[in-house]
Design an enzyme around this catalytic site. Structure first.
Site, PDB file in Angstrom:
ATOM      1  N   TYR A 167      54.861  62.975  37.445  1.00  0.00           N
ATOM      2  CA  TYR A 167      54.509  63.844  38.576  1.00  0.00           C
ATOM      3  C   TYR A 167      55.133  65.239  38.389  1.00  0.00           C
ATOM      4  CZ  TYR A 167      52.624  59.703  40.897  1.00  0.00           C
ATOM      5  OH  TYR A 167      51.869  58.597  41.216  1.00  0.00           O
ATOM      6  N   GLN A 340      46.790  42.890  40.881  1.00  0.00           N
ATOM      7  CA  GLN A 340      45.410  42.784  41.353  1.00  0.00           C
ATOM      8  C   GLN A 340      45.186  43.300  42.776  1.00  0.00           C
ATOM      9  OE1 GLN A 340      44.815  38.714  39.082  1.00  0.00           O
ATOM     10  NE2 GLN A 340      43.187  39.002  40.543  1.00  0.00           N
TER      11      GLN A 340
HETATM   12  P1  FAD Z   1      40.667  25.651  41.570  1.00  0.00           P
HETATM   13  O1  FAD Z   1      41.820  26.393  41.076  1.00  0.00           O
HETATM   14  O2  FAD Z   1      39.577  25.361  40.634  1.00  0.00           O
HETATM   15  O3  FAD Z   1      41.206  24.293  42.191  1.00  0.00           O
HETATM   16  C1  FAD Z   1      40.381  23.241  42.612  1.00  0.00           C
HETATM   17  C2  FAD Z   1      41.172  21.945  42.597  1.00  0.00           C
HETATM   18  O4  FAD Z   1      40.409  20.930  43.240  1.00  0.00           O
HETATM   19  C3  FAD Z   1      41.448  21.439  41.186  1.00  0.00           C
HETATM   20  O5  FAD Z   1      42.831  21.177  41.044  1.00  0.00           O
HETATM   21  C4  FAD Z   1      40.628  20.163  41.081  1.00  0.00           C
HETATM   22  O6  FAD Z   1      41.245  19.185  40.253  1.00  0.00           O
HETATM   23  C5  FAD Z   1      40.579  19.704  42.518  1.00  0.00           C
HETATM   24  N1  FAD Z   1      39.434  18.838  42.870  1.00  0.00           N
HETATM   25  C6  FAD Z   1      38.131  19.009  42.557  1.00  0.00           C
HETATM   26  N2  FAD Z   1      37.388  18.008  43.100  1.00  0.00           N
HETATM   27  C7  FAD Z   1      38.236  17.206  43.770  1.00  0.00           C
HETATM   28  C8  FAD Z   1      38.076  16.029  44.560  1.00  0.00           C
HETATM   29  N3  FAD Z   1      36.886  15.492  44.804  1.00  0.00           N
HETATM   30  N4  FAD Z   1      39.166  15.436  45.087  1.00  0.00           N
HETATM   31  C9  FAD Z   1      40.405  15.986  44.870  1.00  0.00           C
HETATM   32  N5  FAD Z   1      40.599  17.103  44.139  1.00  0.00           N
HETATM   33  C10 FAD Z   1      39.539  17.702  43.622  1.00  0.00           C
HETATM   34  N6  FAD Z   1      42.457  34.571  38.910  1.00  0.00           N
HETATM   35  C11 FAD Z   1      43.056  35.694  39.204  1.00  0.00           C
HETATM   36  O7  FAD Z   1      42.946  36.145  40.333  1.00  0.00           O
HETATM   37  N7  FAD Z   1      43.814  36.359  38.284  1.00  0.00           N
HETATM   38  C12 FAD Z   1      43.961  35.908  37.043  1.00  0.00           C
HETATM   39  O8  FAD Z   1      44.640  36.542  36.224  1.00  0.00           O
HETATM   40  C13 FAD Z   1      43.344  34.693  36.686  1.00  0.00           C
HETATM   41  N8  FAD Z   1      43.474  34.199  35.449  1.00  0.00           N
HETATM   42  C14 FAD Z   1      42.839  33.048  35.142  1.00  0.00           C
HETATM   43  C15 FAD Z   1      42.961  32.551  33.850  1.00  0.00           C
HETATM   44  C16 FAD Z   1      42.336  31.378  33.506  1.00  0.00           C
HETATM   45  C17 FAD Z   1      42.467  30.882  32.102  1.00  0.00           C
HETATM   46  C18 FAD Z   1      41.579  30.665  34.464  1.00  0.00           C
HETATM   47  C19 FAD Z   1      40.904  29.375  34.090  1.00  0.00           C
HETATM   48  C20 FAD Z   1      41.448  31.150  35.739  1.00  0.00           C
HETATM   49  C21 FAD Z   1      42.066  32.351  36.088  1.00  0.00           C
HETATM   50  N9  FAD Z   1      41.938  32.902  37.345  1.00  0.00           N
HETATM   51  C22 FAD Z   1      42.571  34.044  37.665  1.00  0.00           C
HETATM   52  C23 FAD Z   1      41.045  32.318  38.341  1.00  0.00           C
HETATM   53  C24 FAD Z   1      41.807  31.544  39.421  1.00  0.00           C
HETATM   54  O9  FAD Z   1      42.651  30.621  38.832  1.00  0.00           O
HETATM   55  C25 FAD Z   1      40.808  30.911  40.354  1.00  0.00           C
HETATM   56  O10 FAD Z   1      40.080  31.918  41.007  1.00  0.00           O
HETATM   57  C26 FAD Z   1      41.470  30.029  41.395  1.00  0.00           C
HETATM   58  O11 FAD Z   1      42.224  29.019  40.772  1.00  0.00           O
HETATM   59  C27 FAD Z   1      40.448  29.385  42.313  1.00  0.00           C
HETATM   60  O12 FAD Z   1      41.126  28.583  43.219  1.00  0.00           O
HETATM   61  P2  FAD Z   1      40.464  27.341  43.935  1.00  0.00           P
HETATM   62  O13 FAD Z   1      41.555  26.702  44.700  1.00  0.00           O
HETATM   63  O14 FAD Z   1      39.263  27.762  44.668  1.00  0.00           O
HETATM   64  O15 FAD Z   1      39.959  26.376  42.787  1.00  0.00           O
HETATM   65  P1  NAP Z   2      33.391  36.234  35.117  1.00  0.00           P
HETATM   66  O1  NAP Z   2      34.485  37.225  35.163  1.00  0.00           O
HETATM   67  O2  NAP Z   2      32.336  36.286  36.117  1.00  0.00           O
HETATM   68  O3  NAP Z   2      32.763  36.347  33.665  1.00  0.00           O
HETATM   69  C1  NAP Z   2      31.734  35.546  33.234  1.00  0.00           C
HETATM   70  C2  NAP Z   2      31.196  36.059  31.882  1.00  0.00           C
HETATM   71  O4  NAP Z   2      30.150  35.213  31.475  1.00  0.00           O
HETATM   72  C3  NAP Z   2      30.656  37.448  31.958  1.00  0.00           C
HETATM   73  O5  NAP Z   2      31.073  38.118  30.772  1.00  0.00           O
HETATM   74  C4  NAP Z   2      29.127  37.265  31.934  1.00  0.00           C
HETATM   75  O6  NAP Z   2      28.725  38.429  31.272  1.00  0.00           O
HETATM   76  C5  NAP Z   2      28.958  35.938  31.195  1.00  0.00           C
HETATM   77  N1  NAP Z   2      27.856  35.117  31.669  1.00  0.00           N
HETATM   78  C6  NAP Z   2      27.512  34.843  32.943  1.00  0.00           C
HETATM   79  N2  NAP Z   2      26.446  34.005  32.977  1.00  0.00           N
HETATM   80  C7  NAP Z   2      26.122  33.738  31.686  1.00  0.00           C
HETATM   81  C8  NAP Z   2      25.121  32.949  31.075  1.00  0.00           C
HETATM   82  N3  NAP Z   2      24.241  32.259  31.797  1.00  0.00           N
HETATM   83  N4  NAP Z   2      25.061  32.920  29.730  1.00  0.00           N
HETATM   84  C9  NAP Z   2      25.943  33.615  28.987  1.00  0.00           C
HETATM   85  N5  NAP Z   2      26.913  34.388  29.519  1.00  0.00           N
HETATM   86  C10 NAP Z   2      26.999  34.437  30.856  1.00  0.00           C
HETATM   87  O7  NAP Z   2      33.988  34.773  35.177  1.00  0.00           O
HETATM   88  P2  NAP Z   2      35.167  34.063  34.398  1.00  0.00           P
HETATM   89  O8  NAP Z   2      35.556  34.788  33.174  1.00  0.00           O
HETATM   90  O9  NAP Z   2      34.724  32.651  34.285  1.00  0.00           O
HETATM   91  O10 NAP Z   2      36.376  34.126  35.380  1.00  0.00           O
HETATM   92  C11 NAP Z   2      36.338  33.409  36.628  1.00  0.00           C
HETATM   93  C12 NAP Z   2      37.078  34.180  37.681  1.00  0.00           C
HETATM   94  O11 NAP Z   2      38.460  34.172  37.388  1.00  0.00           O
HETATM   95  C13 NAP Z   2      36.604  35.599  37.685  1.00  0.00           C
HETATM   96  O12 NAP Z   2      36.016  35.930  38.907  1.00  0.00           O
HETATM   97  C14 NAP Z   2      37.813  36.408  37.428  1.00  0.00           C
HETATM   98  O13 NAP Z   2      37.992  37.431  38.394  1.00  0.00           O
HETATM   99  C15 NAP Z   2      38.981  35.461  37.533  1.00  0.00           C
HETATM  100  N6  NAP Z   2      39.873  35.818  36.441  1.00  0.00           N
HETATM  101  C16 NAP Z   2      40.546  36.971  36.530  1.00  0.00           C
HETATM  102  C17 NAP Z   2      41.378  37.346  35.508  1.00  0.00           C
HETATM  103  C18 NAP Z   2      42.158  38.622  35.582  1.00  0.00           C
HETATM  104  O14 NAP Z   2      42.845  38.975  34.642  1.00  0.00           O
HETATM  105  N7  NAP Z   2      42.131  39.349  36.660  1.00  0.00           N
HETATM  106  C19 NAP Z   2      41.524  36.548  34.400  1.00  0.00           C
HETATM  107  C20 NAP Z   2      40.797  35.374  34.335  1.00  0.00           C
HETATM  108  C21 NAP Z   2      39.971  35.032  35.363  1.00  0.00           C
HETATM  109  P3  NAP Z   2      27.271  38.765  30.771  1.00  0.00           P
HETATM  110  O15 NAP Z   2      26.403  38.353  31.916  1.00  0.00           O
HETATM  111  O16 NAP Z   2      27.290  40.226  30.500  1.00  0.00           O
HETATM  112  O17 NAP Z   2      27.078  37.979  29.546  1.00  0.00           O
HETATM  113 FE1  SF4 Z   3      50.307  40.632  42.138  1.00  0.00          FE
HETATM  114 FE2  SF4 Z   3      52.899  41.137  42.610  1.00  0.00          FE
HETATM  115 FE3  SF4 Z   3      51.030  42.922  43.310  1.00  0.00          FE
HETATM  116 FE4  SF4 Z   3      51.298  40.634  44.634  1.00  0.00          FE
HETATM  117  S1  SF4 Z   3      52.794  42.277  44.516  1.00  0.00           S
HETATM  118  S2  SF4 Z   3      49.384  41.569  43.948  1.00  0.00           S
HETATM  119  S3  SF4 Z   3      51.805  39.210  42.988  1.00  0.00           S
HETATM  120  S4  SF4 Z   3      51.574  42.278  41.265  1.00  0.00           S
END
Ligand code: FAD
Ligand code: NAP
Ligand code: SF4
Length: 678
Positions: A167, A340
């Site tokens: 800044y 985020q």
């Molecule tokens: P989920 O996390 O999918 O939880 C659903 C739960 O329900 C599961 O534990 C499942 O086992 C259970 N379940 C399903 N059916 C049943 C049933 N019939 N009975 C009992 N239990 C059941 N989001 C971010 O905002 N920032 C990130 O950086 C980020 N990074 C990510 C990285 C990865 C690799 C992944 C996979 C996801 C990431 N996400 C991130 C996404 C985030 O984790 C999801 O948006 C979030 O977990 C969704 O929460 P949810 O509770 O709706 O579902």
């Molecule tokens: P996403 O962010 O919606 O990305 C899905 C990807 O799949 C996109 O690149 C999309 O791009 C592609 N896609 C969608 N439909 C498709 C199809 N039919 N065939 C082929 N490609 C297809 O979802 P996500 O990566 O599964 O993540 C899930 C959620 O977790 C997201 O909403 C995200 O915000 C969250 N998350 C966040 C972070 C983070 O760092 N903030 C990290 C991990 C997850 P094209 O359509 O261009 O191919």
């Molecule tokens: Fe993520 Fe920390 Fe910001 Fe909350 S305060 S949104 S956990 S970085």
């Protein structure tokens, strides 16, 4: 006491701070709200009650040119004083202390009237600044002092002068942005004239019994930044000019090095502050990626600094300090450094929030604790972020809560996220919810995939479905070929991909999987040393700005990251973190391709058409990261049977889902029950 250094008072002579924690300055967007700062007052009051030793407001400008954005927060006239009194009186009523940060944006201002020492545009700014005249420089110094005096009048315990992060003050100090040839530029003593005169005038105007923190940019992380010798001389001169404490600033906003994101190891920058220890008489504050009382205590115990600044950790948990003091650190809702809902919101012009704390910046609308007058029996299905948030809030309200989880552990997709290198912090959220379920006596049934029938027999007044998602299986010829695997196969370790992998889908998960697949097999030195080498931060501080050539870690695995849409890869990644992921993957040799059509998958690999050209990507594995679909099979049968059902998180809507929305929906669903108990 668990953390003796963190909880030892800090005597500043004319006043004493009750502990060594500083809630660092963070803009929330509440500063500009047209509510006489009442929401901001509630926000700070809660953190004062939660035990922060000293707090600093978001940046408040001393004049219009210094605005961060048009009509940004400013304190330059008497009429603004009374609004600030709402903040200071709320904080003092909770036995807290608060300083006002005076910030002049200089060339970072997002309006066309921006000024700077020289007309040099920053690459992150759309506007070229106007060069400040001698007269404007003098009046700006007076404006800083005037704002400090008004802050005192408004009841603040002190001010912080923002001299870092690139800044205005920083722009005068560094040759990068100061090209003047008059008495305000050129030699080092000329370049630091502006900060020193501000410091002197602020002290003159506010008296000796007023806290004045000066935030010194100790490591600019940009070319033509300061040398360490200059930082040291500046700190000594600022001390001599009357500062009460010196705070640490790390990195200009335009630096292309992540300094607070989750991939930055905890306490990675305390070494910078320590370089000044023993050279000054006044206390030194250190900062950046300190998010647990254990880390804060370690830093203080090992003599890196006299005080520890944490900003986002107090957004995530206002009660950070009282929980630590009571020996309940397992109950702290830890900031996972995702950016985020805080920084990404601010940089998109929205009010800050917090991914892990749905009440952050809404403390007035959503009081901390609500006890239900009519406790009921509720079922929550799915222990991902949405279900955990709902179960915790329902438990806190005093309901009998049964949480069903199909797998053997709580956390849902966070159990995959925490395996991504640089996202290890996500396990803290699972730890927090584990403590909360136990604290509120939630009946947790693991390894229990409940059916609609079982739920209906359970006599629940409310059923919350939080069953999350199922990965999308795209319709591509050969999708059932043995080389096709899902991100869950990779991240659970079920399949270890071969030497080459093509990733279909470049959303958040596609990027994370690319990070996972290209992580170095071994790292040399500590995680901090590895991070510093990877990003070109020079621990010996030989060059201006403390930067050096980054060490590239080309991956042993060949990875292609693909998306169908045209344009920038990972366009939906966080504003403040996406660029760092892109740089990392590029440095590791990942080939990122957009405008891709997937034709088929065969033994030869992935057949695709890229920008109209057919190619075969000879990958050993094709990893599907093509988004998600909601898993809500329980909903229809429960509704048909007349149950009271709410669907939340990914189960409700998988598009645009993230953990922020999942946790928010869980909380809101639980809060709405208090208004409709029957
Ligand atoms: P989920 O996390 O999918 O939880 C659903 C739960 O329900 C599961 O534990 C499942 O086992 C259970 N379940 C399903 N059916 C049943 C049933 N019939 N009975 C009992 N239990 C059941 N989001 C971010 O905002 N920032 C990130 O950086 C980020 N990074 C990510 C990285 C990865 C690799 C992944 C996979 C996801 C990431 N996400 C991130 C996404 C985030 O984790 C999801 O948006 C979030 O977990 C969704 O929460 P949810 O509770 O709706 O579902
Ligand atoms: P996403 O962010 O919606 O990305 C899905 C990807 O799949 C996109 O690149 C999309 O791009 C592609 N896609 C969608 N439909 C498709 C199809 N039919 N065939 C082929 N490609 C297809 O979802 P996500 O990566 O599964 O993540 C899930 C959620 O977790 C997201 O909403 C995200 O915000 C969250 N998350 C966040 C972070 C983070 O760092 N903030 C990290 C991990 C997850 P094209 O359509 O261009 O191919
Ligand atoms: Fe993520 Fe920390 Fe910001 Fe909350 S305060 S949104 S956990 S970085």
């Amino acid at each position: 006491m668990s953390y003796p250094h963190l909880f030892s008072p800090l005597n500043l002579g004319f006043t004493t701070l009750k502990n060594r924690s500083l809630m660092g300055s963070m803009h929330t967007g509440l500063e500009e709200r047209n509510d006489d700062m009442k929401e901001l007052a509630a926000y700070f009051a809660e953190r004062a009650r939660g035990g922060a030793g000293l707090m600093v407001t978001g940046g408040i400008s001393p004049n219009r040119q210094g605005w961060l954005a048009p009509f940004g927060a400013k304190l330059s006239g008497r009429t603004e004083v009374s609004r600030h009194r709402n903040v200071t009186s709320a904080v003092h009523a909770e036995d807290g202390k608060i300083c006002l940060q005076i910030l002049h944006a200089g060339r970072y201002a997002m309006h066309p009237f921006l000024v700077a020492p020289s007309p040099v545009r920053s690459h992150i700014s759309p506007f070229k600044p106007w060069e400040m005249s001698e007269r404007l420089i003098r009046s700006t110094i007076d404006d800083f002092a005037h704002t400090a005096a008004l802050a005192r009048e408004a009841g603040y315990d002190g001010v912080e002068i923002m001299g870092s992060e690139g800044y205005l003050i920083n722009q005068f100090i560094a040759p990068r942005s100061n090209r003047r040839t008059d008495e305000w530029g050129g030699s080092f003593s000329n370049r630091i004239r502006f900060p020193l005169e501000i410091m002197q005038k602020v002290r003159e105007k506010t008296g000796d019994d007023f806290i004045v923190i000066f935030r010194v940019s100790m490591l600019d992380l940009v070319e033509e930044g300061s040398t360490f010798d200059e930082v040291e001389q500046l700190a000594l001169a600022i001390e001599a000019a009357g500062a009460t404490m010196i705070n640490t600033g790390i990195g200009w906003h335009e630096a292309r090095i992540p300094t607070i994101a989750t991939m930055v190891p905890r306490g990675a920058y305390a070494w910078v502050t320590r370089q000044l220890k023993g050279k000054l008489q006044i206390p030194l504050i250190t900062t950046n990626r300190i998010n647990t009382p254990e880390k804060a205590e370690e830093i203080l115990r090992e003599g890196y600094a006299d005080m520890v600044s944490m900003a986002r950790p107090f957004l995530a948990d206002p009660d950070f300090m009282v929980k630590a003091q009571a020996g309940k650190s397992a109950e702290i809702n830890t900031c996972i450094a995702c950016n985020q809902a805080c920084l990404d919101h601010i940089f998109s012009g929205k009010t800050a929030g917090c991914l892990v704390n749905p009440r952050a910046c809404r403390e007035l609308s959503f009081p901390a604790v609500i006890h239900s007058p009519t406790p009921l029996r509720a079922a929550v299905v799915g222990a991902g972020p949405a279900g955990l948030s709902a179960a915790t809030e329902l438990g806190a309200q005093g309901h009998e809560v049964h949480l069903f989880e199909a797998s053997g552990e709580i956390g849902g997709q966070f159990n995959l996220a925490k395996r991504i290198p640089g996202k290890e912090e996500f396990h803290e959220t699972i730890r927090y919810y584990t403590s909360m379920l136990s604290k509120y006596g939630v009946h947790t049934h693991l390894n229990t995939r409940v059916s609609a029938e079982t739920l209906l027999q359970g006599n629940y007044s409310r059923i919350l479905i939080a069953t999350g998602i199922t990965p999308r299986k795209p319709d591509i010829e050969g999708i059932d070929h043995p080389k096709v695997i899902s991100y869950t196969d990779v991240l659970t370790g079920k399949v270890i991909p071969g030497k080459s992998a093509a990733i279909i889908g470049a959303g958040g998960i596609g990027f994370d999987v690319a990070m996972y697949l290209t992580q170095p097999e071994t790292i040399s030195g500590s995680p901090r040393e590895h991070y510093m080498a990877e990003w070109g931060i020079d621990p010996s501080y030989l060059n201006r700005g403390g930067i050096t050539a980054p060490v590239r870690h080309e991956s042993f695995r060949k990875v292609w990251l693909l998306q169908r849409s045209k344009g920038k890869m990972g366009d939906k990644l966080g504003k403040t973190t996406g660029w760092a992921h892109r740089i990392t993957l590029r440095n590791r040799g990942v080939q990122m391709m957009s405008d891709v059509r997937y034709d088929k998958i065969t033994d030869a690999g992935l057949h695709a058409t890229i920008k109209g050209e057919p190619i075969i990507i000879p990958a050993d594995h094709v990893v599907i990261c093509a988004g998600q679909l909601p898993l809500q099979e329980l909903y229809a049968p429960l509704m048909r049977a007349g149950a009271r059902v709410t669907v939340i998180g990914g189960a409700r809507e998988a598009g645009e889902l993230d953990a922020h929305r999942a946790i928010e929906e869980g909380f809101m669903a639980a809060r709405s029950i208090i208004n409709n108990p029957t």
